[in-house]
Design an enzyme around this catalytic site. Structure first.
Site: not given
Length: 410
Positions: A410, A123
């Site tokens: 999450f 990322y």
């Protein structure tokens, strides 16, 4: 065939989530776990990539608020459930979904995007920097004692079923959020994540339990959720206490809970994961060498709107600095930004003034919560000082007394 990327239809959730399961190893999750994530998924903020009648990619966003230095809790998009089928890699599909997702974050007025990464190398190219790290520990309970600060002996400890006191524990968690950068304020429904405990994933451990730390008047000041994994080395007990959550509003409660976990019968190890780097346990244990401390990357962050993001937090000292920001993936952030502010707040606006520091948006993300200093990044060649003295001043201003911390994924 052209791949069509479009918003997730709730009717397609099972197929969409199945693609994600295959991307993460192909093992089906329990009915309990799938039901939880189905309820938390925000279809209107999720994307499915279709190749004809087959889903070949997934992408989701959660609506969060993130605690930042100064105590503000800032609207934030939580990037999640990202996958590309093995048959469709290296076609730019992840880039397409990420670009559309970050445009969604911007349109929603969320100046920040965050994620946790299954692979650390993915990322950075999209502008995400490592904004917080976590610490794991395996405490040798047979040889390590826990110091008990004043007030610990006055607290009452009580073991309950996790669901029985879920609302009170969640209320305490929410009170703690503004005080620690990196913590997430969650929407209703997220408290159920703490109860997720499918039998197929326990690997020989017990069902989860919860211990509360309360004052004499019943006020809750801390809690820990944990499971027991009994093991034996011959005739000697060698079990492990697996700590899922440990939150406390005061030092006495934290120490009392940690000492309770260390003293559970037949357990010789206390295992904690994803603790903050400045966790009190390193100062409470009698022998830190017998705690097997390890560090891992946790929260990845990128400013989606540089001006709004830098203005949303406060700064340790007065600061007036011009950043030359590079951001090829979100080009609206490129250029010079003047940050002016201090402990009471800040403004950040475009400027034509000469730049003091040059860096990419990834480095801004890494430094944003105070987890990495700008000076540290400069020593790695990632930040360039263009005006003498600007680097030290900005590094001090971006710092925070507490290490940023993401308590859960999450």
């Amino acid at each position: 065939m052209t791949i069509d990327v479009r918003a997730l239809d709730p009717a397609d959730w099972d197929a969409w989530y199945g693609v994600l399961e295959w991307a993460f190893g192909g093992l089906p999750e329990s009915t309990e776990e799938r039901a939880l994530w189905r309820g938390l998924t925000e279809p209107e903020r999720s994307l499915a990539a279709w190749d004809g009648e087959r889903i070949v990619g997934s992408y989701g966003l959660f609506t969060f608020e993130l605690a930042v230095p100064g105590g503000a809790v800032v609207p934030t998009g939580g990037v999640t459930m990202v996958s590309v089928a093995a048959t469709h890699r290296r076609r730019g599909l992840l880039r397409r979904m990420m670009a559309r997702g970050l445009e969604d974050v911007r349109a929603a007025g969320e100046p920040l995007a965050v994620l946790t990464a299954s692979e650390a190398g993915i990322y950075g190219r999209f502008g995400f920097g490592v904004a917080s790290r976590g610490m794991s520990a395996r405490i040798d309970a047979d040889r390590v004692a826990i110091a008990r600060p004043p007030g610990a002996d006055a607290l009452r400890l009580r073991v309950v079923e996790p669901e029985a006191e879920l609302a009170r524990c969640e209320e305490l968690y929410h009170r703690l959020v503004p005080g620690r950068p990196g913590m997430l304020r969650r929407r209703p429904g997220w408290e159920r994540l703490a109860l997720l405990d499918p039998k197929q994933d326990r690997e020989g451990a017990s069902a989860r339990q919860c211990v509360l730390a309360e004052r004499a008047d019943g006020e809750l000041v801390g809690y820990a959720r944990y499971a027991l994994k009994p093991e034996w080395a011959g005739q000697v007990p060698a079990g492990t206490v697996l700590v899922r959550d440990l939150d406390a509003a005061e030092p006495a409660a934290y120490a009392a809970l940690l000492d309770f976990l260390r003293n559970i019968d037949l357990m010789s190890t206390v295992s904690l994961r994803a603790r903050p780097l400045d966790d009190p346990l390193t100062h409470l244990v009698s022998d830190v060498r017998r705690c097997d401390l390890r560090v891992e990357d946790r929260l990845y962050l990128r400013p989606v709107e540089v001006g709004a993001a830098l203005a949303a937090r406060a700064y340790a000292t007065e600061v007036d600095v011009v950043f030359e920001v590079a951001d090829a993936f979100c080009p609206w952030n490129e250029g010079r930004w003047r940050l002016s502010g201090g402990p009471k707040g800040a403004v950040c606006e475009r400027t034509s003034d000469p730049a003091d520091l040059a860096l990419s948006v990834r480095e801004l993300g890494a430094a944003y919560l105070g987890g990495a200093s700008l000076a540290e990044l400069a020593r790695a060649g990632l930040v360039t000082e263009l005006r003498q003295g600007a680097l030290d001043a900005a590094s001090v201003a971006f710092s925070h007394p507490l290490a940023p911390w993401l308590p859960h994924g999450f």
